[in-house]
Write a protein that holds these residues in place. Structure first.
Motif, PDB file in Angstrom:
ATOM      1  N   THR A  54      -8.010  -3.447   0.043  1.00  0.00           N
ATOM      2  CA  THR A  54      -8.043  -2.353  -0.931  1.00  0.00           C
ATOM      3  C   THR A  54      -6.847  -1.431  -0.747  1.00  0.00           C
ATOM      4  OG1 THR A  54      -9.459  -0.975   0.474  1.00  0.00           O
ATOM      5  CG2 THR A  54     -10.558  -2.398  -1.117  1.00  0.00           C
ATOM      6  N   PHE A  55      -6.393  -1.245   0.499  1.00  0.00           N
ATOM      7  CA  PHE A  55      -5.226  -0.392   0.734  1.00  0.00           C
ATOM      8  C   PHE A  55      -3.951  -1.060   0.235  1.00  0.00           C
ATOM      9  CE2 PHE A  55      -8.305   0.822   4.018  1.00  0.00           C
ATOM     10  CZ  PHE A  55      -8.439   2.168   3.725  1.00  0.00           C
ATOM     11  N   LEU A  56      -3.831  -2.368   0.485  1.00  0.00           N
ATOM     12  CA  LEU A  56      -2.621  -3.089   0.085  1.00  0.00           C
ATOM     13  C   LEU A  56      -2.586  -3.388  -1.400  1.00  0.00           C
ATOM     14  CD1 LEU A  56      -1.947  -5.782   2.840  1.00  0.00           C
ATOM     15  CD2 LEU A  56      -0.467  -3.891   2.195  1.00  0.00           C
ATOM     16  N   LEU A  57      -3.698  -3.902  -1.931  1.00  0.00           N
ATOM     17  CA  LEU A  57      -3.677  -4.465  -3.283  1.00  0.00           C
ATOM     18  C   LEU A  57      -4.120  -3.492  -4.360  1.00  0.00           C
ATOM     19  CD1 LEU A  57      -5.132  -8.002  -2.485  1.00  0.00           C
ATOM     20  CD2 LEU A  57      -2.762  -7.238  -2.450  1.00  0.00           C
ATOM     21  N   GLN A  58      -4.900  -2.479  -3.995  1.00  0.00           N
ATOM     22  CA  GLN A  58      -5.357  -1.538  -5.009  1.00  0.00           C
ATOM     23  C   GLN A  58      -4.687  -0.179  -4.864  1.00  0.00           C
ATOM     24  OE1 GLN A  58      -9.664  -2.443  -4.275  1.00  0.00           O
ATOM     25  NE2 GLN A  58      -9.713  -2.266  -6.486  1.00  0.00           N
ATOM     26  N   ALA A  59      -4.774   0.402  -3.679  1.00  0.00           N
ATOM     27  CA  ALA A  59      -4.130   1.704  -3.469  1.00  0.00           C
ATOM     28  C   ALA A  59      -2.615   1.560  -3.406  1.00  0.00           C
ATOM     29  CB  ALA A  59      -4.653   2.342  -2.189  1.00  0.00           C
ATOM     30  N   LYS A  60      -2.152   0.345  -3.088  1.00  0.00           N
ATOM     31  CA  LYS A  60      -0.718   0.040  -3.012  1.00  0.00           C
ATOM     32  C   LYS A  60      -0.004   0.887  -1.974  1.00  0.00           C
ATOM     33  CE  LYS A  60      -0.900  -1.151  -7.838  1.00  0.00           C
ATOM     34  NZ  LYS A  60      -0.966  -0.414  -9.068  1.00  0.00           N
ATOM     35  N   ASP A  61      -0.689   1.153  -0.865  1.00  0.00           N
ATOM     36  CA  ASP A  61      -0.024   1.835   0.243  1.00  0.00           C
ATOM     37  C   ASP A  61       1.046   0.913   0.816  1.00  0.00           C
ATOM     38  OD1 ASP A  61      -1.622   4.078   0.006  1.00  0.00           O
ATOM     39  OD2 ASP A  61      -3.137   3.319   1.384  1.00  0.00           O
ATOM     40  N   PRO A  62       2.105   1.464   1.415  1.00  0.00           N
ATOM     41  CA  PRO A  62       3.169   0.609   1.958  1.00  0.00           C
ATOM     42  C   PRO A  62       2.631  -0.341   3.029  1.00  0.00           C
ATOM     43  CG  PRO A  62       3.864   2.907   1.866  1.00  0.00           C
ATOM     44  CD  PRO A  62       2.398   2.887   1.555  1.00  0.00           C
ATOM     45  N   ALA A  63       3.065  -1.601   2.962  1.00  0.00           N
ATOM     46  CA  ALA A  63       2.540  -2.627   3.866  1.00  0.00           C
ATOM     47  C   ALA A  63       2.801  -2.292   5.327  1.00  0.00           C
ATOM     48  CB  ALA A  63       3.138  -3.994   3.520  1.00  0.00           C
ATOM     49  N   HIS A  64       3.979  -1.728   5.636  1.00  0.00           N
ATOM     50  CA  HIS A  64       4.285  -1.468   7.043  1.00  0.00           C
ATOM     51  C   HIS A  64       3.345  -0.429   7.636  1.00  0.00           C
ATOM     52  CE1 HIS A  64       6.548   1.809   5.128  1.00  0.00           C
ATOM     53  NE2 HIS A  64       6.556   2.409   6.314  1.00  0.00           N
ATOM     54  N   ILE A  65       2.785   0.447   6.814  1.00  0.00           N
ATOM     55  CA  ILE A  65       1.813   1.433   7.293  1.00  0.00           C
ATOM     56  C   ILE A  65       0.429   0.806   7.374  1.00  0.00           C
ATOM     57  CG2 ILE A  65       0.642   3.598   6.722  1.00  0.00           C
ATOM     58  CD1 ILE A  65       3.315   4.541   5.514  1.00  0.00           C
ATOM     59  N   VAL A  66       0.012   0.126   6.311  1.00  0.00           N
ATOM     60  CA  VAL A  66      -1.327  -0.479   6.276  1.00  0.00           C
ATOM     61  C   VAL A  66      -1.516  -1.480   7.411  1.00  0.00           C
ATOM     62  CG1 VAL A  66      -2.903  -1.937   4.940  1.00  0.00           C
ATOM     63  CG2 VAL A  66      -1.594  -0.157   3.786  1.00  0.00           C
ATOM     64  N   LEU A  67      -0.532  -2.354   7.609  1.00  0.00           N
ATOM     65  CA  LEU A  67      -0.689  -3.417   8.602  1.00  0.00           C
ATOM     66  C   LEU A  67      -0.824  -2.847  10.012  1.00  0.00           C
ATOM     67  CD1 LEU A  67       1.817  -6.025   7.157  1.00  0.00           C
ATOM     68  CD2 LEU A  67      -0.677  -6.075   7.023  1.00  0.00           C
TER      69      LEU A  67
END
Length: 197
Positions: A54-67
């Motif tokens: 949901t953070f990566l694909l919906q909220a579109k938060d930056p991947a380097h932060i989410v991961l």
């Protein structure tokens, strides 16, 4: 649709349990504040309701932060589970139950790895739709973020942070003491885990 009686009213809900969306507020009579408080269960044996997708694909938060945040979250949970074995498990614990604790931790880590590598997603079933515009935009953003991360890795060597892998000793000790407070003071974790053994 939620209707508010007057200024100062709000809605309180468990967002992970309710499919919801918000209409953008483009104009208002007064300044407005929107904020989201996110909570996680401190019981490291409880089912994990954090959905990385949901953070990566919906909220579109930056991947380097989410991961990194997701990896830290999983590390904290597994660290607590392993700490239960080292500090709380009894010598008369059944072999099958000890083995199950290890297997469950391993499965959780492997599942997290597959999510981070894009081999799986953990979007709830009622949202997954290959033609969904938000999902497609999120996937495109994730691909772009992964390309940026790969480029950064190549320019900094194998360590994406570009520095030393070891933390300074004082930072490691501070991190350990915080986690000790979180895990060891959690009576619920001990009760749940004790009931398993």
């Amino acid at each position: 649709t939620v209707n508010y009686a007057q200024a100062g009213y709000c809605i309180f809900m468990q967002g992970s349990k309710i499919l919801h969306s918000v209409t953008p507020v483009l104009a208002a009579r007064e300044p407005r504040i929107s904020f989201v408080q996110s909570f996680s269960n401190r019981n490291v044996f409880a089912p994990d309701r954090t959905r990385m997708s949901t953070f990566l694909l919906q909220a579109k938060d930056p991947a380097h932060i989410v991961l990194l945040e997701y990896a830290r979250h999983k590390a904290w949970r597994i660290m607590g589970q392993m700490r239960y074995i080292t500090d709380e498990a009894k010598f008369d614990a059944k072999r099958e139950e000890l083995a199950q604790l290890l297997a469950s931790a391993g499965e959780e880590l492997l599942h997290a790895r597959d999510l981070m590598l894009g081999k799986k997603n953990n979007l709830p079933g009622f949202i997954v739709n290959g033609k969904d515009r938000v999902l497609q935009e999120g996937l495109s953003q994730m691909d772009a973020d992964q390309r940026k991360m790969e480029k950064a890795r190549k320019s900094h060597g194998s360590n994406p942070a570009g520095g030393h892998r070891q933390q300074p000793e004082e930072q490691r000790n501070d991190h350990r003491s915080k986690n000790k407070d979180q895990v060891h003071n959690n009576q619920n974790t001990k009760k749940i885990a004790t009931s398993k053994l």
